[in-house]
Design an enzyme around this catalytic site. Structure first.
Site, PDB file in Angstrom:
ATOM      1  N   THR A 132       0.777  -1.015  -0.098  1.00  0.00           N
ATOM      2  CA  THR A 132      -0.043   0.115   0.107  1.00  0.00           C
ATOM      3  C   THR A 132       0.859   1.331   0.103  1.00  0.00           C
ATOM      4  O   THR A 132       1.938   1.254   0.556  1.00  0.00           O
ATOM      5  CB  THR A 132      -0.798   0.054   1.245  1.00  0.00           C
ATOM      6  N   ASP A 133       0.226   2.490  -0.545  1.00  0.00           N
ATOM      7  CA  ASP A 133       0.928   3.572  -0.276  1.00  0.00           C
ATOM      8  C   ASP A 133       1.057   4.418   1.072  1.00  0.00           C
ATOM      9  O   ASP A 133       1.753   5.082   1.435  1.00  0.00           O
ATOM     10  CB  ASP A 133       0.234   4.661  -1.351  1.00  0.00           C
ATOM     11  N   GLU A 134       0.241   3.662   1.820  1.00  0.00           N
ATOM     12  CA  GLU A 134       0.183   4.056   3.297  1.00  0.00           C
ATOM     13  C   GLU A 134       1.402   3.760   3.880  1.00  0.00           C
ATOM     14  O   GLU A 134       1.829   4.584   4.986  1.00  0.00           O
ATOM     15  CB  GLU A 134      -0.937   3.451   4.188  1.00  0.00           C
ATOM     16  N   TYR A 158      -1.991  -0.496  10.879  1.00  0.00           N
ATOM     17  CA  TYR A 158      -2.366  -1.206   9.764  1.00  0.00           C
ATOM     18  C   TYR A 158      -0.854  -0.987   8.866  1.00  0.00           C
ATOM     19  O   TYR A 158      -0.413  -1.793   8.260  1.00  0.00           O
ATOM     20  CB  TYR A 158      -3.612  -0.643   8.846  1.00  0.00           C
ATOM     21  N   LYS A 162       1.962  -3.272   7.479  1.00  0.00           N
ATOM     22  CA  LYS A 162       2.424  -3.654   5.943  1.00  0.00           C
ATOM     23  C   LYS A 162       3.749  -3.061   5.841  1.00  0.00           C
ATOM     24  O   LYS A 162       4.284  -3.750   4.985  1.00  0.00           O
ATOM     25  CB  LYS A 162       1.182  -2.614   5.116  1.00  0.00           C
TER      26      LYS A 162
HETATM   27  P1  NAD Z   1      -9.655  -7.390   1.912  1.00  0.00           P
HETATM   28  O1  NAD Z   1      -9.978  -7.078   3.367  1.00  0.00           O
HETATM   29  O2  NAD Z   1     -10.816  -6.788   1.317  1.00  0.00           O
HETATM   30  O3  NAD Z   1      -9.404  -8.833   1.723  1.00  0.00           O
HETATM   31  C1  NAD Z   1      -8.369  -9.556   2.542  1.00  0.00           C
HETATM   32  C2  NAD Z   1      -8.620 -11.039   2.055  1.00  0.00           C
HETATM   33  O4  NAD Z   1      -7.470 -11.862   2.973  1.00  0.00           O
HETATM   34  C3  NAD Z   1      -9.692 -11.619   2.496  1.00  0.00           C
HETATM   35  O5  NAD Z   1     -10.372 -12.501   1.578  1.00  0.00           O
HETATM   36  C4  NAD Z   1      -9.379 -12.532   3.935  1.00  0.00           C
HETATM   37  O6  NAD Z   1     -10.196 -13.622   4.065  1.00  0.00           O
HETATM   38  C5  NAD Z   1      -8.098 -13.017   3.498  1.00  0.00           C
HETATM   39  N1  NAD Z   1      -7.131 -13.169   4.533  1.00  0.00           N
HETATM   40  C6  NAD Z   1      -6.963 -12.350   5.836  1.00  0.00           C
HETATM   41  N2  NAD Z   1      -6.080 -12.850   6.664  1.00  0.00           N
HETATM   42  C7  NAD Z   1      -5.863 -13.920   6.142  1.00  0.00           C
HETATM   43  C8  NAD Z   1      -4.826 -15.038   6.402  1.00  0.00           C
HETATM   44  N3  NAD Z   1      -4.133 -14.909   7.532  1.00  0.00           N
HETATM   45  N4  NAD Z   1      -4.660 -16.207   5.720  1.00  0.00           N
HETATM   46  C9  NAD Z   1      -5.265 -16.185   4.364  1.00  0.00           C
HETATM   47  N5  NAD Z   1      -6.149 -15.259   4.130  1.00  0.00           N
HETATM   48  C10 NAD Z   1      -6.375 -14.099   4.765  1.00  0.00           C
HETATM   49  O7  NAD Z   1      -8.587  -6.525   1.461  1.00  0.00           O
HETATM   50  P2  NAD Z   1      -8.171  -5.895  -0.117  1.00  0.00           P
HETATM   51  O8  NAD Z   1      -8.632  -4.524   0.021  1.00  0.00           O
HETATM   52  O9  NAD Z   1      -8.584  -6.870  -0.863  1.00  0.00           O
HETATM   53  O10 NAD Z   1      -6.671  -5.879   0.075  1.00  0.00           O
HETATM   54  C11 NAD Z   1      -5.849  -6.951  -0.694  1.00  0.00           C
HETATM   55  C12 NAD Z   1      -4.390  -6.502  -0.439  1.00  0.00           C
HETATM   56  O11 NAD Z   1      -4.169  -5.156  -1.094  1.00  0.00           O
HETATM   57  C13 NAD Z   1      -3.879  -6.129   1.026  1.00  0.00           C
HETATM   58  O12 NAD Z   1      -2.693  -6.646   1.060  1.00  0.00           O
HETATM   59  C14 NAD Z   1      -3.938  -4.711   1.306  1.00  0.00           C
HETATM   60  O13 NAD Z   1      -3.002  -4.374   2.115  1.00  0.00           O
HETATM   61  C15 NAD Z   1      -3.505  -4.247  -0.248  1.00  0.00           C
HETATM   62  N6  NAD Z   1      -3.997  -2.714  -0.567  1.00  0.00           N
HETATM   63  C16 NAD Z   1      -5.459  -2.600  -0.626  1.00  0.00           C
HETATM   64  C17 NAD Z   1      -5.927  -1.421  -1.193  1.00  0.00           C
HETATM   65  C18 NAD Z   1      -7.139  -0.848  -1.123  1.00  0.00           C
HETATM   66  O14 NAD Z   1      -7.671   0.091  -1.280  1.00  0.00           O
HETATM   67  N7  NAD Z   1      -8.283  -1.977  -0.704  1.00  0.00           N
HETATM   68  C19 NAD Z   1      -4.989  -0.396  -1.778  1.00  0.00           C
HETATM   69  C20 NAD Z   1      -3.440  -0.668  -1.463  1.00  0.00           C
HETATM   70  C21 NAD Z   1      -3.196  -2.094  -1.155  1.00  0.00           C
HETATM   71  O1  DAU Z   2      -4.137   4.007   0.388  1.00  0.00           O
HETATM   72  C1  DAU Z   2      -4.269   2.594   0.240  1.00  0.00           C
HETATM   73  C2  DAU Z   2      -5.335   2.090   1.313  1.00  0.00           C
HETATM   74  O2  DAU Z   2      -6.590   2.435   1.089  1.00  0.00           O
HETATM   75  C3  DAU Z   2      -5.281   0.545   1.512  1.00  0.00           C
HETATM   76  O3  DAU Z   2      -3.911   0.295   1.871  1.00  0.00           O
HETATM   77  C4  DAU Z   2      -6.208  -0.001   2.667  1.00  0.00           C
HETATM   78  O4  DAU Z   2      -6.422  -1.380   2.660  1.00  0.00           O
HETATM   79  C5  DAU Z   2      -7.704   0.600   2.309  1.00  0.00           C
HETATM   80  O5  DAU Z   2      -8.533   0.322   3.206  1.00  0.00           O
HETATM   81  C6  DAU Z   2      -7.598   2.212   2.037  1.00  0.00           C
HETATM   82  O6  DAU Z   2      -7.466   2.845   3.387  1.00  0.00           O
HETATM   83  P1  DAU Z   2      -8.181   4.211   3.949  1.00  0.00           P
HETATM   84  O7  DAU Z   2      -8.047   4.199   5.200  1.00  0.00           O
HETATM   85  O8  DAU Z   2      -7.686   5.254   2.798  1.00  0.00           O
HETATM   86  O9  DAU Z   2      -9.555   3.808   3.179  1.00  0.00           O
HETATM   87  P2  DAU Z   2     -11.010   4.028   3.755  1.00  0.00           P
HETATM   88  O10 DAU Z   2     -11.912   3.762   2.674  1.00  0.00           O
HETATM   89  O11 DAU Z   2     -11.194   3.404   5.322  1.00  0.00           O
HETATM   90  O12 DAU Z   2     -11.163   5.885   3.979  1.00  0.00           O
HETATM   91  C7  DAU Z   2     -10.912   6.622   2.856  1.00  0.00           C
HETATM   92  C8  DAU Z   2     -11.103   7.927   3.494  1.00  0.00           C
HETATM   93  O13 DAU Z   2     -12.203   8.247   3.951  1.00  0.00           O
HETATM   94  C9  DAU Z   2     -10.004   8.063   4.582  1.00  0.00           C
HETATM   95  O14 DAU Z   2      -9.415   9.160   4.782  1.00  0.00           O
HETATM   96  C10 DAU Z   2     -10.948   8.010   5.893  1.00  0.00           C
HETATM   97  C11 DAU Z   2     -12.104   8.469   5.419  1.00  0.00           C
HETATM   98  N1  DAU Z   2     -13.258   8.105   5.922  1.00  0.00           N
HETATM   99  C12 DAU Z   2     -13.701   6.513   5.823  1.00  0.00           C
HETATM  100  C13 DAU Z   2     -14.700   6.091   6.520  1.00  0.00           C
HETATM  101  C14 DAU Z   2     -15.013   4.624   6.707  1.00  0.00           C
HETATM  102  C15 DAU Z   2     -14.712   8.805   6.444  1.00  0.00           C
HETATM  103  O15 DAU Z   2     -14.490  10.026   6.096  1.00  0.00           O
HETATM  104  N2  DAU Z   2     -15.522   8.156   6.856  1.00  0.00           N
HETATM  105  C16 DAU Z   2     -15.879   6.881   6.899  1.00  0.00           C
HETATM  106  O16 DAU Z   2     -16.868   6.354   7.415  1.00  0.00           O
END
Ligand code: NAD
Ligand code: DAU
Length: 360
Positions: A132-134, A158, A162
């Protein structure tokens, strides 16, 4: 074949479905099915023998070693993680367990498998780590976007876990020569996004007549990437990425949270208007901010474009229109998720966040 971890989650399931739509190479899909894992995301693959789902934990080295031995994948793509920042604030232990210890155990099983492969297979093998970019921390309004050389400065449990996993992957390449690739991606959105995250939460709450909660002043900035574009980037990095390298993946779509929510309300006003004719914007409320909330993320995605020829296809306008339509067409998917466990999360996260000010 390839092995994917976390392929029942949001990005992983989109990736598995896309992968099998783009070729015939089989996928072993190892997923623990936590609250975020959902086999309904993979419904379109029912009966497809190219998809082998295995219920299991990346931290279980015995199980992972047996899978590797049985199927001999040419690559492992590691998506599995605890992914929600708010959950990491209220319960960080699970994040250390899966993101740090789980990644470590997975790397150990993979190292053992990879080092015993015959030369040709060992040379061709890849371990692709999805991050992630975080991990780069937070930006001021005029700072340059995150590049691959930006120092790590994670701010939430988180992102700290990561970052730890990224460091382990880097060390396994540097020390053992494991052929790794790492991607650091911005905020994804699209189908099957779990409704604890901002975009699907707002769509679900709007339609249910509930509050649309904006943390703090809503001026935090995220760089939004359509999940299909992310899947294409991962395929490109797997096939062409240089071993040991990191690639930042972003959508060139920086937006404040408030403008994202306004856009969602405006689309819903057109596609599924409220019965009273008012805009969904009247449901917006400002609530207490996320502790340690990162102000701005932005990705400099020039390296992956320059070196691998990837850039996103979707604009925010095209991607978000498709996404809202998907949620309108899949109300059963949302309803199935909104079980007791989901409701108790909503109660835990939002009950303490006093409403500070309603807005139009
Ligand atoms: P998600 O939470 O939707 O899905 C995670 C999946 O991993 C689920 O299916 C869960 O059951 C599985 N899982 C969790 N723990 C596990 C374990 N111990 N063993 C096997 N499986 C397990 O997450 P996502 O949003 O699909 O993110 C996927 C990946 O991409 C993550 O590594 C996250 O850090 C990264 N990522 C997500 C975003 C985003 O915006 N969602 C952005 C950048 C990077
Ligand atoms: O940047 C990549 C990341 O993006 C991934 O690594 C994470 O897995 C993914 O969950 C996401 O993280 P964020 O914290 O940016 O996503 P989220 O959707 O939780 O929140 C997006 C923005 O919106 C953040 O600034 C918090 C805000 N927010 C979120 C929720 C759930 C609100 O203002 N209200 C809300 O109820």
């Amino acid at each position: 074949m390839i092995l994917v971890s976390g392929g029942a989650g949001f990005i992983g399931s989109n990736f598995v479905v896309d992968w099998l739509a783009h070729g015939n190479e089989s996928v072993i899909n190892l997923d623990k099915l936590t609250y975020a894992g959902n086999l309904q995301n993979l419904h379109s693959l029912n009966g497809d023998s190219r998809h082998i789902f295995v219920h299991g934990d990346i931290g279980d080295t015995t199980q992972v070693a047996a899978l590797l031995k049985q199927y001999r994948p040419r690559a492992v793509l590691h998506f599995a993680a605890e992914s929600h920042v708010d959950r990491s604030i209220l319960g960080p232990a699970a994040f250390v367990e899966t993101n740090v210890n789980g990644t470590f155990n997975l790397l150990e099983a993979v190292r053992c498998y990879w080092s015993a492969l015959p030369d040709a297979e060992r040379l061709a093998f890849r371990f692709l780590h999805v991050s992630t970019d975080e991990v780069y921390g937070t930006l001021g309004p005029d700072d340059a976007p995150f590049a691959e050389t930006t120092p790590y400065a994670p701010n939430s449990p988180y992102s700290a876990t990561k970052a730890a996993s990224d460091h382990l992957v880097r060390a396994y390449h540097h020390t053992y020569g494991l052929p790794t690739l790492t991607t650091n991606c911005s905020n994804n959105y699209g189908p099957c996004h779990f409704p604890e995250k901002l975009i699907p939460l707002v769509i679900a709450n709007a339609r249910a007549g509930k509050a649309l909660p904006i943390y703090g002043d809503g001026q935090q900035v995220r760089d939004w990437l359509y999940v299909g574009d992310h899947c294409a980037a991962i395929r490109r990095v797997l096939e062409q990425g240089a071993i040991g390298e990191t690639y930042n993946v972003g959508g060139w779509n920086e937006m404040t949270n408030l403008s994202v929510v306004h856009e969602l309300c405006d689309i819903l006003d057109r596609l599924d208007p409220r019965q009273d004719g008012a805009s969904y914007r009247i449901q917006i409320v400002y609530v207490a901010d996320r502790p340690g909330h990162d102000r701005r993320y932005a990705i400099d995605a020039r390296k992956i474009e320059r070196e691998l020829g990837w850039k996103p296809v979707e604009t925010f306008e095209s991607g978000i229109a498709k996404t809202v339509q998907w949620y309108l067409d899949h109300q059963d998917w949302v309803q199935n998720i909104q079980s007791g466990a989901y409701l108790s999360w909503v109660q835990q996260n939002y009950a303490q966040r006093a409403i500070t000010e309603p807005t139009l």
